[in-house]
Design an enzyme around this catalytic site. Structure first.
Site, PDB file in Angstrom:
ATOM      1  N   HIS A  19       0.859  -1.195   0.000  1.00 60.54           N
ATOM      2  CA  HIS A  19       0.000   0.000   0.000  1.00 60.54           C
ATOM      3  C   HIS A  19       0.889   1.237   0.000  1.00 60.54           C
ATOM      4  O   HIS A  19       1.243   1.778   1.037  1.00 60.54           O
ATOM      5  CB  HIS A  19      -0.911  -0.037   1.244  1.00 60.54           C
ATOM      6  CG  HIS A  19      -1.947   1.049   1.281  1.00 60.54           C
ATOM      7  ND1 HIS A  19      -3.108   0.943   2.037  1.00 60.54           N
ATOM      8  CD2 HIS A  19      -2.015   2.260   0.679  1.00 60.54           C
ATOM      9  CE1 HIS A  19      -3.826   2.040   1.892  1.00 60.54           C
ATOM     10  NE2 HIS A  19      -3.177   2.865   1.087  1.00 60.54           N
ATOM     11  N   HIS A  21       1.170   4.808  -2.486  1.00 60.41           N
ATOM     12  CA  HIS A  21       0.758   5.615  -3.648  1.00 60.41           C
ATOM     13  C   HIS A  21       2.024   6.277  -4.160  1.00 60.41           C
ATOM     14  O   HIS A  21       2.647   7.059  -3.428  1.00 60.41           O
ATOM     15  CB  HIS A  21      -0.258   6.674  -3.230  1.00 60.41           C
ATOM     16  CG  HIS A  21      -1.491   6.084  -2.603  1.00 60.41           C
ATOM     17  ND1 HIS A  21      -2.644   5.863  -3.309  1.00 60.41           N
ATOM     18  CD2 HIS A  21      -1.732   5.636  -1.344  1.00 60.41           C
ATOM     19  CE1 HIS A  21      -3.550   5.327  -2.511  1.00 60.41           C
ATOM     20  NE2 HIS A  21      -3.033   5.178  -1.307  1.00 60.41           N
ATOM     21  N   HIS A 195      -9.564   0.831  -1.230  1.00 59.70           N
ATOM     22  CA  HIS A 195      -9.512   1.466   0.082  1.00 59.70           C
ATOM     23  C   HIS A 195     -10.918   1.362   0.674  1.00 59.70           C
ATOM     24  O   HIS A 195     -11.908   1.711   0.004  1.00 59.70           O
ATOM     25  CB  HIS A 195      -9.154   2.938  -0.048  1.00 59.70           C
ATOM     26  CG  HIS A 195      -7.711   3.222  -0.302  1.00 59.70           C
ATOM     27  ND1 HIS A 195      -7.003   2.642  -1.321  1.00 59.70           N
ATOM     28  CD2 HIS A 195      -6.824   4.027   0.357  1.00 59.70           C
ATOM     29  CE1 HIS A 195      -5.750   3.092  -1.286  1.00 59.70           C
ATOM     30  NE2 HIS A 195      -5.618   3.932  -0.276  1.00 59.70           N
ATOM     31  N   GLU A 198     -11.154   3.216   6.092  1.00 60.31           N
ATOM     32  CA  GLU A 198     -10.145   4.143   6.615  1.00 60.31           C
ATOM     33  C   GLU A 198     -10.931   5.219   7.387  1.00 60.31           C
ATOM     34  O   GLU A 198     -10.884   5.260   8.607  1.00 60.31           O
ATOM     35  CB  GLU A 198      -9.324   4.755   5.467  1.00 60.31           C
ATOM     36  CG  GLU A 198      -8.289   5.783   5.918  1.00 60.31           C
ATOM     37  CD  GLU A 198      -7.585   6.506   4.745  1.00 60.31           C
ATOM     38  OE1 GLU A 198      -8.117   6.517   3.619  1.00 60.31           O
ATOM     39  OE2 GLU A 198      -6.491   7.074   4.989  1.00 60.31           O
ATOM     40  N   ASP A 276       1.765   4.001   2.742  1.00 57.65           N
ATOM     41  CA  ASP A 276       0.692   4.827   2.147  1.00 57.65           C
ATOM     42  C   ASP A 276       1.269   5.990   1.315  1.00 57.65           C
ATOM     43  O   ASP A 276       1.352   5.873   0.094  1.00 57.65           O
ATOM     44  CB  ASP A 276      -0.254   5.339   3.233  1.00 57.65           C
ATOM     45  CG  ASP A 276      -1.666   5.637   2.717  1.00 57.65           C
ATOM     46  OD1 ASP A 276      -1.950   5.364   1.545  1.00 57.65           O
ATOM     47  OD2 ASP A 276      -2.497   6.124   3.510  1.00 57.65           O
ATOM     48  N   ASP A 277       1.631   7.086   1.985  1.00 60.13           N
ATOM     49  CA  ASP A 277       2.190   8.264   1.290  1.00 60.13           C
ATOM     50  C   ASP A 277       3.406   8.738   2.082  1.00 60.13           C
ATOM     51  O   ASP A 277       3.324   9.724   2.826  1.00 60.13           O
ATOM     52  CB  ASP A 277       1.129   9.369   1.209  1.00 60.13           C
ATOM     53  CG  ASP A 277      -0.099   8.908   0.445  1.00 60.13           C
ATOM     54  OD1 ASP A 277      -0.056   8.910  -0.796  1.00 60.13           O
ATOM     55  OD2 ASP A 277      -1.087   8.497   1.089  1.00 60.13           O
TER      56      ASP A 277
HETATM   57  N1  HPA Z   1      -6.652   7.273   1.239  1.00 57.12           N
HETATM   58  C1  HPA Z   1      -7.344   7.541   0.135  1.00 57.12           C
HETATM   59  N2  HPA Z   1      -6.764   8.014  -0.957  1.00 57.12           N
HETATM   60  C2  HPA Z   1      -5.445   8.210  -0.962  1.00 57.12           C
HETATM   61  C3  HPA Z   1      -4.694   7.947   0.157  1.00 57.12           C
HETATM   62  C4  HPA Z   1      -5.332   7.442   1.320  1.00 57.12           C
HETATM   63  O1  HPA Z   1      -4.733   7.188   2.388  1.00 57.12           O
HETATM   64  N3  HPA Z   1      -3.419   8.264  -0.173  1.00 57.12           N
HETATM   65  C5  HPA Z   1      -3.414   8.673  -1.449  1.00 57.12           C
HETATM   66  N4  HPA Z   1      -4.653   8.650  -1.938  1.00 57.12           N
HETATM   67 ZN    ZN Z   2      -3.815   4.730   0.523  1.00 58.56          ZN
END
Ligand code: HPA
Ligand code: ZN
Length: 336
Positions: A19, A21, A195, A198, A276-277
């Site tokens: 996971h 991006h 996703h 969250e 994630d990011d």
């Molecule tokens: N959630 C949803 N969209 C996203 C995320 C995330 O954590 N990171 C990049 N796009």
């Molecule tokens: Zn994500």
């Protein structure tokens, strides 16, 4: 503080990242370098001031800055450089295999051709020091028609990605909004993830499974609100790609000490740790492991379980999966 030996184990153990991006790996320094290279004007005068803007209150407040950061990406080389930089960083954290999300609509909406985006990212994966595969995400705040157009646009590049996912603003955009495009992707033999859970409720996790027929849930941490769903996820051995630092930065949990990662594992859920990011949330894979292990009652047995879960959940052929799992077992046999 984290015991030195456990820290060493976490850093050195072989792991998969499921996971990430790729646009979220764009560091402020690279954003500025690419802005200069491409003659793009940024709303922030310096790297420091851009970094200071990384104070998020929820998912949407992050997405606004994340899409602005991605606006410096114009050429195939830009996408290559971003991806190569992530892959080198992942290799340094002993990530052996990465399944990388990319958001083509963020770029095609700005006039960047689909081929420019995927060719740059894909070429970096071909040159990578680790195993890497791509998952194309649809932006859920856009329409299903736009997702269908993107899927059609991707078909000449079908051999460059292994699956599709669903990201961006979750609440108000339930999985079932994308039923047709996921059905079409399934017919094309693509792997499916989304996703869910969250910021959205457990019902979104259920519709991702039942309507979209996904094979992994990205995040999924809100599953604990539904005991029946937890029982199902355990029974189906459905992986959750959990992102600890992301969850704190986007206020899904107040502090790492209240993150539910240990509880997810105790319930027998197939949780994994991911970044994630990483450029926006304060760290790459090992930073995520270390932050979680520092704040929660997690030991070497959990590290081993998380490493195993990551390869179990990876979209690799059975032989490659067995080899990765054997590598994890050999690593932990040597640390006993
Ligand atoms: N959630 C949803 N969209 C996203 C995320 C995330 O954590 N990171 C990049 N796009
Ligand atoms: Zn994500």
């Amino acid at each position: 503080m984290l015991d030195e030996q456990l820290r060493h184990t976490i850093q050195q153990m072989p792991k998969a990242e499921l996971h990430i991006h790729i646009e979220g790996s764009l560091e402020p320094e690279l954003i500025f370098a690419l802005a200069q290279r491409n003659g793009v004007t940024l709303a922030y005068p310096s790297v420091e001031m851009l970094r200071e803007a990384y104070a998020f209150s929820d998912l949407q407040s992050f997405l606004d800055i994340y899409y602005a950061g991605a606006s410096v990406l114009l050429t195939e080389q830009d996408f290559y450089d971003m991806t190569a930089s992530y892959l080198a960083r992942a290799a340094a954290d002993n990530v052996r295999h990465a399944e990388i999300f990319f958001d083509p609509q963020t770029h095609t909406a700005r006039g960047v051709p689909f081929a420019t985006v995927i060719d740059g990212i894909w070429r970096a994966c071909q040159d990578a020091p680790i195993s890497a595969a791509l998952i194309m995400c649809f932006l859920r705040h856009l329409s299903e028609e736009e997702a269908l157009v993107t899927l059609e646009e991707s078909l000449p590049h079908r051999d460059k990605f292994i699956g599709v996912g669903l990201d961006s603003s979750e609440v108000g955009h339930p999985p079932e909004k994308f039923a047709r495009v996921f059905e079409r992707a399934r017919q094309l033999g693509l792997r499916l993830v989304a996703h869910a859970g969250e910021e959205g409720p457990p019902a979104y996790i259920e519709s991702a499974l039942d309507v979209l027929k996904v094979e992994r849930i990205d995040h999924g941490v809100r599953c604990l609100e539904s005991p029946a769903l937890v029982e199902r996820l355990v029974r189906e051995r459905m992986a959750l790609t959990v992102c600890p630092l992301s969850n704190i930065k986007l206020r899904v949990f107040d502090v790492m000490g209240s993150h539910n990662l240990r509880t997810l594992l105790d319930k027998g859920l197939a949780a994994t740790v991911n970044s994630d990011d990483p450029a926006y949330f304060g760290g790459y894979m090992n930073d995520n492991f270390i932050a979680a292990f520092e704040a929660l009652p997690l030991d070497a047995s959990h590290a081993r379980q998380l490493a195993r879960n990551s390869f179990e959940a990876a979209f690799v052929d059975p032989e490659k999966k067995r080899a990765f799992l054997a590598e994890v077992d050999a690593f932990f046999a040597n640390t006993d």
